[in-house]
Design an enzyme around this catalytic site. Structure first.
Site, PDB file in Angstrom:
ATOM      1  N   GLY A  48       0.848  -1.182   0.000  1.00  0.00           N
ATOM      2  CA  GLY A  48       0.000   0.000   0.000  1.00  0.00           C
ATOM      3  C   GLY A  48       0.881   1.229   0.000  1.00  0.00           C
ATOM      4  N   GLN A  53       3.274   9.842   1.581  1.00  0.00           N
ATOM      5  CA  GLN A  53       4.578   9.248   1.250  1.00  0.00           C
ATOM      6  C   GLN A  53       5.174   9.784  -0.053  1.00  0.00           C
ATOM      7  OE1 GLN A  53       2.952   5.090   2.201  1.00  0.00           O
ATOM      8  NE2 GLN A  53       5.148   4.886   2.543  1.00  0.00           N
ATOM      9  N   CYS A 101       7.824  -0.465   5.712  1.00  0.00           N
ATOM     10  CA  CYS A 101       7.241   0.747   5.127  1.00  0.00           C
ATOM     11  C   CYS A 101       8.180   1.271   4.044  1.00  0.00           C
ATOM     12  CB  CYS A 101       7.051   1.797   6.226  1.00  0.00           C
ATOM     13  SG  CYS A 101       6.337   3.341   5.627  1.00  0.00           S
ATOM     14  N   LEU A 102       7.608   1.653   2.908  1.00  0.00           N
ATOM     15  CA  LEU A 102       8.432   2.176   1.809  1.00  0.00           C
ATOM     16  C   LEU A 102       9.180   3.442   2.229  1.00  0.00           C
ATOM     17  CD1 LEU A 102       5.923   1.745  -1.162  1.00  0.00           C
ATOM     18  CD2 LEU A 102       7.897   0.310  -0.620  1.00  0.00           C
ATOM     19  N   HIS A 143      -2.199   0.363   8.623  1.00  0.00           N
ATOM     20  CA  HIS A 143      -0.895   0.997   8.401  1.00  0.00           C
ATOM     21  C   HIS A 143      -1.058   2.234   7.503  1.00  0.00           C
ATOM     22  CE1 HIS A 143       3.590   0.728   7.503  1.00  0.00           C
ATOM     23  NE2 HIS A 143       3.164   1.538   6.562  1.00  0.00           N
ATOM     24  N   GLU A 144      -1.818   2.085   6.415  1.00  0.00           N
ATOM     25  CA  GLU A 144      -1.998   3.220   5.491  1.00  0.00           C
ATOM     26  C   GLU A 144      -2.821   4.330   6.143  1.00  0.00           C
ATOM     27  OE1 GLU A 144      -0.020   3.144   3.155  1.00  0.00           O
ATOM     28  OE2 GLU A 144       0.366   0.995   3.229  1.00  0.00           O
ATOM     29  N   HIS A 147      -0.730   6.584   8.209  1.00  0.00           N
ATOM     30  CA  HIS A 147       0.050   7.577   7.461  1.00  0.00           C
ATOM     31  C   HIS A 147      -0.712   8.898   7.320  1.00  0.00           C
ATOM     32  CE1 HIS A 147       3.767   5.753   6.114  1.00  0.00           C
ATOM     33  NE2 HIS A 147       3.159   4.669   5.653  1.00  0.00           N
TER      34      HIS A 147
HETATM   35 ZN    ZN Z   1       4.116   2.895   5.278  1.00  0.00          ZN
END
Ligand code: ZN
Length: 190
Positions: A48, A53, A101-102, A143-144, A147
Site C-alpha cells: 500500500g 509518502q 514501510c516504503l 498501516h496506510e 500515514h
Molecule cells: Zn508505510
C-alpha cells in the site's frame, strides 16, 4: 508515472493529511495524481501507499497485493483506492503484524493490529464505499490509515526488540512469521 517516495525525517510524513473535496477529486489533476500514486506503489512493490509518502498530505491511499516480492506471504488483495477513509475496529482482538514501510527503508517491526475492521470513505470516482476486511489485509489498511494522521509504524511498535533489518528478518523471523500468517489466514479467510 511513479513519484519520488519520501523517507522518515521528511516533515510531510508527520503531517495530518487534509480531506479531499468531491470537486477536487473529480479534477484531471487529482485523477492523474491517483494514477501516479498507483504507479509509485507498484514500482516500489509496496502492499500500500499513502499520499503523504509522496509528499502530498491529502487523505488518499492505495492498497493492492499481487505477487508481492516484499511480502510473499501476504494474501492477494485487489487494487483499492480510498479517499477520505476512516476505520472502525470490529473486535477487541489484536494480532502481531511484522510491518515494513516504503518510507522507512530496511526496517521491520511487530505492530499490534485489529484483525476485523470496517473501512468507509470514497472511491476515486467519489462514490461512497463501505466494506469489512479481515485478517492480514486489515493490518495493511490500518498501516496506510496511520500515514494520513502522520503516524509511522515504529511509533506503534510496543516491543522495540522486534525491530530488525530486512536481511535479519529474512534470516531469523520470516519462517515463523509465515506460519503465524497462515494461521491468521486460516482463521479469518484472508
Ligand atoms: Zn508505510
Amino acid at each position: 508515472m511513479a513519484l519520488d517516495i519520501i523517507e522518515i525525517g521528511h516533515p510531510v510524513l508527520r503531517e495530518i493529511a487534509t480531506e479531499v473535496s468531491i470537486d477536487e477529486l473529480k479534477t484531471d489533476e487529482m485523477q492523474q495524481f491517483i494514477d501516479d500514486l498507483i504507479d509509485t506503489k507498484r514500482q516500489a512493490n509496496g502492499a500500500g501507499i499513502a499520499a503523504n509518502q509522496v509528499a502530498s498530505a491529502r487523505r488518499i491511499y492505495v492498497v493492492e497485493v499481487a505477487n508481492n516480492p516484499r511480502y510473499p506471504y501476504k494474501p492477494e488483495y485487489p487494487l483499492t483506492v480510498m479517499v477520505n477513509p476512516s476505520i472502525e475496529f470490529q473486535s477487541q482482538e489484536r494480532f502481531d503484524n511484522f510491518e515494513g514501510c516504503l518510507s522507512i527503508p530496511n526496517l521491520r517491526g511487530v505492530v499490534k493490529r485489529c484483525p476485523e475492521i470496517k473501512v468507509t470513505g470514497l472511491d476515486r470516482f467519489a462514490e461512497k464505499v463501505e466494506f469489512e476486511i479481515k485478517g492480514i489485509t486489515a493490518g495493511t489498511f490500518q498501516h496506510e490509515q496511520d500515514h494520513l494522521d502522520g503516524v509511522l509504524f515504529p511509533d506503534k511498535v510496543e516491543d522495540t526488540t522486534t525491530l530488525c533489518t530486512w536481511s535479519e528478518f529474512t534470516e531469523r523471523y520470516e519462517e515463523g512469521f509465515r506460519e503465524h500468517v497462515s494461521n491468521i489466514v486460516k482463521r479469518y479467510g484472508s
